[in-house]
Design a protein around this motif. Structure first.
Motif, PDB file in Angstrom:
ATOM      1  N   ILE A   1       0.779  -1.057  -0.320  1.00 11.60           N
ATOM      2  CA  ILE A   1      -0.081  -0.218  -0.023  1.00 11.60           C
ATOM      3  C   ILE A   1       0.500   1.213  -0.234  1.00 11.60           C
ATOM      4  CG2 ILE A   1      -0.632  -0.325   2.340  1.00 11.60           C
ATOM      5  CD1 ILE A   1      -2.526   1.081  -0.531  1.00 11.60           C
ATOM      6  N   ASN A   2       2.205   1.174   0.354  1.00  8.55           N
ATOM      7  CA  ASN A   2       2.951   2.321   0.448  1.00  8.55           C
ATOM      8  C   ASN A   2       3.466   2.562  -0.381  1.00  8.55           C
ATOM      9  OD1 ASN A   2       2.407   2.980   3.130  1.00  8.55           O
ATOM     10  ND2 ASN A   2       3.669   1.162   3.399  1.00  8.55           N
ATOM     11  N   ALA A   3       3.783   2.050  -1.996  1.00  8.49           N
ATOM     12  CA  ALA A   3       3.872   1.782  -2.911  1.00  8.49           C
ATOM     13  C   ALA A   3       3.652   2.688  -3.802  1.00  8.49           C
ATOM     14  CB  ALA A   3       4.083   0.258  -3.576  1.00  8.49           C
ATOM     15  N   PRO A   4       4.495   3.647  -4.798  1.00  8.61           N
ATOM     16  CA  PRO A   4       4.109   4.390  -5.471  1.00  8.61           C
ATOM     17  C   PRO A   4       3.372   4.248  -7.057  1.00  8.61           C
ATOM     18  CG  PRO A   4       6.416   5.175  -5.465  1.00  8.61           C
ATOM     19  CD  PRO A   4       6.075   3.914  -4.764  1.00  8.61           C
ATOM     20  N   ASP A   5       2.134   4.670  -7.576  1.00  8.15           N
ATOM     21  CA  ASP A   5       1.731   4.124  -8.347  1.00  8.15           C
ATOM     22  C   ASP A   5       1.183   5.992  -9.378  1.00  8.15           C
ATOM     23  OD1 ASP A   5      -1.902   4.852  -8.600  1.00  8.15           O
ATOM     24  OD2 ASP A   5      -0.826   4.583  -6.839  1.00  8.15           O
ATOM     25  N   LEU A   6       1.453   5.298 -10.496  1.00  7.87           N
ATOM     26  CA  LEU A   6       1.275   6.414 -11.415  1.00  7.87           C
ATOM     27  C   LEU A   6      -0.200   6.133 -11.959  1.00  7.87           C
ATOM     28  CD1 LEU A   6       4.150   7.189 -13.733  1.00  7.87           C
ATOM     29  CD2 LEU A   6       3.397   8.725 -11.997  1.00  7.87           C
TER      30      LEU A   6
ATOM     31  N   TRP B   1       1.753  20.578 -11.288  1.00  6.49           N
ATOM     32  CA  TRP B   1       2.242  18.998 -10.838  1.00  6.49           C
ATOM     33  C   TRP B   1       4.042  18.865 -11.052  1.00  6.49           C
ATOM     34  CZ3 TRP B   1      -0.203  14.017 -13.942  1.00  6.49           C
ATOM     35  CH2 TRP B   1       0.579  13.014 -13.438  1.00  6.49           C
ATOM     36  N   PHE B   2       4.410  20.117 -12.263  1.00  2.84           N
ATOM     37  CA  PHE B   2       5.547  19.815 -12.605  1.00  2.84           C
ATOM     38  C   PHE B   2       5.791  20.951 -10.788  1.00  2.84           C
ATOM     39  CE2 PHE B   2       9.061  22.806 -13.944  1.00  2.84           C
ATOM     40  CZ  PHE B   2       9.534  22.073 -14.070  1.00  2.84           C
ATOM     41  N   LEU B   3       5.415  21.790 -10.691  1.00  2.00           N
ATOM     42  CA  LEU B   3       6.017  22.819  -9.629  1.00  2.00           C
ATOM     43  C   LEU B   3       6.436  21.779  -8.400  1.00  2.00           C
ATOM     44  CD1 LEU B   3       4.024  26.163  -9.834  1.00  2.00           C
ATOM     45  CD2 LEU B   3       6.605  25.571 -10.679  1.00  2.00           C
ATOM     46  N   GLN B   4       4.853  20.440  -8.260  1.00  2.00           N
ATOM     47  CA  GLN B   4       5.101  19.556  -6.893  1.00  2.00           C
ATOM     48  C   GLN B   4       6.505  18.937  -7.158  1.00  2.00           C
ATOM     49  OE1 GLN B   4       3.798  19.699  -3.831  1.00  2.00           O
ATOM     50  NE2 GLN B   4       2.179  18.977  -4.259  1.00  2.00           N
TER      51      GLN B   4
ATOM     52  N   GLU C   1      18.629  10.509  -5.203  1.00  2.00           N
ATOM     53  CA  GLU C   1      18.766   9.188  -6.067  1.00  2.00           C
ATOM     54  C   GLU C   1      17.441   8.318  -6.560  1.00  2.00           C
ATOM     55  OE1 GLU C   1      22.145   6.711  -4.110  1.00  2.00           O
ATOM     56  OE2 GLU C   1      23.498   7.849  -4.666  1.00  2.00           O
ATOM     57  N   ALA C   2      16.899   9.088  -6.041  1.00  2.00           N
ATOM     58  CA  ALA C   2      15.669   8.451  -5.568  1.00  2.00           C
ATOM     59  C   ALA C   2      14.886   8.273  -7.202  1.00  2.00           C
ATOM     60  CB  ALA C   2      13.925   9.732  -4.876  1.00  2.00           C
ATOM     61  N   PRO C   3      14.153   7.671  -7.610  1.00  2.00           N
ATOM     62  CA  PRO C   3      13.998   7.470  -9.025  1.00  2.00           C
ATOM     63  C   PRO C   3      12.241   8.366  -9.387  1.00  2.00           C
ATOM     64  CG  PRO C   3      14.038   5.250  -8.009  1.00  2.00           C
ATOM     65  CD  PRO C   3      13.661   6.395  -7.071  1.00  2.00           C
ATOM     66  N   LEU C   4      12.621   9.362 -10.370  1.00  2.00           N
ATOM     67  CA  LEU C   4      11.846  10.039 -10.498  1.00  2.00           C
ATOM     68  C   LEU C   4      10.611   9.789 -10.923  1.00  2.00           C
ATOM     69  CD1 LEU C   4      11.896  13.422 -11.833  1.00  2.00           C
ATOM     70  CD2 LEU C   4      12.431  12.506 -14.215  1.00  2.00           C
ATOM     71  N   LEU C   5      10.742   8.748 -10.787  1.00  2.00           N
ATOM     72  CA  LEU C   5       8.562   8.559 -11.570  1.00  2.00           C
ATOM     73  C   LEU C   5       8.479   8.192  -9.945  1.00  2.00           C
ATOM     74  CD1 LEU C   5       8.706   5.579 -14.333  1.00  2.00           C
ATOM     75  CD2 LEU C   5       8.673   7.998 -14.831  1.00  2.00           C
ATOM     76  N   ASP C   6       8.795   7.899  -8.884  1.00  2.00           N
ATOM     77  CA  ASP C   6       8.328   7.850  -7.968  1.00  2.00           C
ATOM     78  C   ASP C   6       8.233   9.459  -6.851  1.00  2.00           C
ATOM     79  OD1 ASP C   6       9.081   5.105  -8.003  1.00  2.00           O
ATOM     80  OD2 ASP C   6      10.294   5.543  -5.734  1.00  2.00           O
TER      81      ASP C   6
ATOM     82  N   ALA D   1       4.909  10.506  -9.234  1.00  2.00           N
ATOM     83  CA  ALA D   1       3.911   9.709  -8.791  1.00  2.00           C
ATOM     84  C   ALA D   1       3.595  10.374  -7.582  1.00  2.00           C
ATOM     85  CB  ALA D   1       3.964   8.147  -8.026  1.00  2.00           C
ATOM     86  N   TYR D   2       4.120  10.361  -6.058  1.00  2.00           N
ATOM     87  CA  TYR D   2       4.001  11.358  -4.995  1.00  2.00           C
ATOM     88  C   TYR D   2       3.425  12.798  -5.435  1.00  2.00           C
ATOM     89  CZ  TYR D   2       6.364   7.739  -2.651  1.00  2.00           C
ATOM     90  OH  TYR D   2       6.810   6.462  -2.256  1.00  2.00           O
TER      91      TYR D   2
END
Length: 280
Positions: free
Chosen positions: A124-129, A169-172, A187-192, A195-196
């Motif tokens: 449940i804590n994993a990010p999704d798109l 979205w971009f500003l966030q 180093e956090a993945p950009l897609l993570d 998603a957040y």
């Protein structure tokens, strides 16, 4: 022998060589591999050495590119492994983070000799798109419906709202990325991060829907969704994204988390102001 005699002999020789069955001697013979015993061995060694060196360069370059892609972008299919139960529970966590009694850390598992995170369908804590994209589309539709109820709808206005949502979205994303970089963890993945940041539109949809149903409910739902989004990001970044930070200043850490939470109020106010004017 006179010049005339030499000329006559030369013409006779040329005419004789041009006849069928009588080969002419080449004036500039080319070297052949049969005349040099080291020709085949030398060229084979050169080709083999260059081929091995080229394969080594290409192999290392391919591994470097693949490692960096997986490091910063991850696998896009990972973020769409969801089901109905995950979507319901994730919306509860985003919109009601105070009621989340479980942990906020992601579940890891060994894959191919290295640790990897389980997909959203199992965590449940994993990010999704899936939720961010659906929420963004719903935000644009509800914003257009709100303009239509005000008698201000037009295709141009809808395009402006679409661009406004993408800008928010971009500003966030930039806010979260800069916060991580300031703490020494980029180093956090950009897609993570994408998603957040995209979960912002879940609260926006709730606030705009409340305005459509009952106008005054917006003034209660907007602060509530801002607060919930701030708490969700603080919890998520503190337990998930900041897990990669090896050392940081504790006071700086808390100030940045507070800044991330406070920025949600002006950002939500700007995105929630549905009007023809793009900036306000």
């Amino acid at each position: 022998m006179s010049d005339l005699s030499r000329f006559v002999l030369k013409e006779m020789y040329n005419n004789l060589g041009a006849q069928p069955g009588v080969p002419m001697q080449p004036t500039n013979p080319q070297p052949t591999p049969f005349g040099n015993p080291f020709y085949g061995a030398g060229s084979g060694l050169i080709r083999g050495g260059l081929g091995a060196y080229g394969e080594k360069i290409l192999g290392s370059s391919s591994e470097y590119v693949q490692s960096n892609i997986s490091r910063y972008f991850s696998d896009p299919q990972y973020y769409f492994q969801v089901n109905d139960q995950y979507v319901r529970n994730k919306l509860k966590v985003v919109l009601l983070p105070f009621l989340h009694r479980g942990h906020w850390t992601r579940i890891s598992e060994p894959v191919g000799g290295r640790l990897s995170y389980k997909p959203p369908i199992f965590d449940i804590n994993a990010p999704d798109l899936y939720i961010p994209f659906m929420a963004f589309g719903t935000y644009v539709v509800l914003a257009g419906l709100s303009l239509g109820l005000q008698g201000k709808f037009s295709p141009e206005a809808l395009n402006w709202l679409f661009a406004k949502g993408l800008s928010g979205w971009f500003l966030q994303v930039m806010l979260l990325k800069v916060t991580l970089l300031s703490l020494g963890s980029g180093e956090a993945p950009l897609l993570d991060i994408l998603a957040y940041a995209g979960y912002t539109f879940t609260g926006m949809c709730l606030a705009i829907l409340g305005r459509i149903i009952w106008r005054y409910s917006y003034y209660f739902l907007m602060p509530w969704t801002c607060l919930c989004m701030g708490v969700f990001l603080v919890k998520t970044m503190k337990r998930v994204l900041f897990a990669e930070v090896r050392s940081y200043d504790s006071s700086k850490h808390h100030y940045l988390l507070l800044f991330v939470a406070l920025v949600q109020f002006p950002l939500f106010t700007w995105l929630g102001n549905i009007s023809v004017n793009w900036l306000f």
